[in-house]
Enzyme design. Sequence first.
Site, PDB file in Angstrom:
ATOM      1  N   CYS A 268     -42.495  13.930 -25.204  1.00  0.00           N
ATOM      2  CA  CYS A 268     -41.673  12.918 -24.533  1.00  0.00           C
ATOM      3  C   CYS A 268     -41.480  11.775 -25.520  1.00  0.00           C
ATOM      4  O   CYS A 268     -42.417  11.026 -25.810  1.00  0.00           O
ATOM      5  CB  CYS A 268     -42.339  12.422 -23.254  1.00  0.00           C
ATOM      6  SG  CYS A 268     -41.385  11.121 -22.411  1.00  0.00           S
TER       7      CYS A 268
ATOM      8  N   HIS B  62     -34.341  22.154 -25.704  1.00  0.00           N
ATOM      9  CA  HIS B  62     -33.131  21.439 -25.325  1.00  0.00           C
ATOM     10  C   HIS B  62     -31.898  22.304 -25.550  1.00  0.00           C
ATOM     11  O   HIS B  62     -31.816  23.029 -26.548  1.00  0.00           O
ATOM     12  CB  HIS B  62     -32.969  20.152 -26.150  1.00  0.00           C
ATOM     13  CG  HIS B  62     -33.933  19.084 -25.776  1.00  0.00           C
ATOM     14  ND1 HIS B  62     -33.628  18.077 -24.890  1.00  0.00           N
ATOM     15  CD2 HIS B  62     -35.216  18.868 -26.161  1.00  0.00           C
ATOM     16  CE1 HIS B  62     -34.678  17.284 -24.741  1.00  0.00           C
ATOM     17  NE2 HIS B  62     -35.655  17.742 -25.504  1.00  0.00           N
TER      18      HIS B  62
ATOM     19  N   GLU C 295     -33.331  16.161 -17.241  1.00  0.00           N
ATOM     20  CA  GLU C 295     -34.632  16.519 -17.808  1.00  0.00           C
ATOM     21  C   GLU C 295     -35.308  17.609 -16.995  1.00  0.00           C
ATOM     22  O   GLU C 295     -35.349  17.549 -15.760  1.00  0.00           O
ATOM     23  CB  GLU C 295     -35.550  15.293 -17.862  1.00  0.00           C
ATOM     24  CG  GLU C 295     -35.295  14.378 -19.037  1.00  0.00           C
ATOM     25  CD  GLU C 295     -36.479  13.479 -19.311  1.00  0.00           C
ATOM     26  OE1 GLU C 295     -37.592  14.006 -19.536  1.00  0.00           O
ATOM     27  OE2 GLU C 295     -36.305  12.261 -19.290  1.00  0.00           O
TER      28      GLU C 295
ATOM     29  N   CYS D  58     -33.786   9.780 -22.424  1.00  0.00           N
ATOM     30  CA  CYS D  58     -34.653  10.879 -22.848  1.00  0.00           C
ATOM     31  C   CYS D  58     -34.716  10.844 -24.370  1.00  0.00           C
ATOM     32  O   CYS D  58     -33.716  11.137 -25.041  1.00  0.00           O
ATOM     33  CB  CYS D  58     -34.109  12.214 -22.359  1.00  0.00           C
ATOM     34  SG  CYS D  58     -35.070  13.652 -22.914  1.00  0.00           S
TER      35      CYS D  58
ATOM     36  N   GLY E 138     -34.339  14.261 -25.981  1.00  0.00           N
ATOM     37  CA  GLY E 138     -32.944  14.671 -25.831  1.00  0.00           C
ATOM     38  C   GLY E 138     -32.043  13.991 -26.850  1.00  0.00           C
ATOM     39  O   GLY E 138     -31.135  14.615 -27.418  1.00  0.00           O
TER      40      GLY E 138
END
Length: 267
Positions: free
Chosen positions: A72, A149, A198, A207, A210
């Site tokens: 994260c 992703h 997410e 994010c 991301g």
Amino acid sequence: MGRFSKMHGLGNDFVVIDAREDAVGMTAARAHAIADRHGGIGCDQLILIGPSERADVSMRIFNADGSEVEACGNATRCVPLFVGRDVTIETKAGLLDAKGVEGGASVDMGMPRFDWNAIPLAYAMDTLSMQASWEDLPAPAAVNVGNPHVIFFCDDLDAVDIPRLGPVIETDPLFPQRVNVNFAEVVSDHHLRLIVWERGAGLTRACGTGACATAVAAIRRKLMTGPVTVSLPGGDLVIDWTPGGTIRMTGPATHVFDGEADWSRFG
């Protein structure tokens, strides 16, 4: 009673628990109960900071649904602020280096991975321009930056029905570990807009992983060159990556308040 801090990175919010000296037993059910915004403390992710034999601290990450994930980016930027100094962090995605900067932190997020089985996908395909799509979305790219992703570069981001398409793509059988779904629009050679659905959390204001994955995919496709400013609903991140190198993410981190809770009352 256990102590925690409420923190956020661009509105992506966390309950950060210090378990370096006193261990905290964390289960999916307990993490889900703590993250609940009505019956718990409320957060997008729960972050457990513990001891490490390989780094300054370890970090475990639980999504709001209780699932434990590898990485994260927004939470990683909060760690030096939480600890009070620059730190190396042991995560399931590997060792990360986080340094405090004015108003936030800069993090070396490691090397991106592009092999189909590193994403992972259910079967082999080119991850730069995947032979898969959903409805009228363009062919996406896929990148693993510690977590999986998929990235769609859209002509008009505002025209995409993200709340409907996000969960459909997240749980598609093509992604055996589910996937974070990124919808991007290139604004200029160094600037893009991004909205992320997410995995395990749904729509969030930002994010970090991301942003990293999307900037990397854009540079690989020669749509832009780094450093890339990624504008999310919660604000901007700067992502710098040169092919063959590691990803550097820089952006805000905010401490909101501290509190105490009896963790045995949750879950």
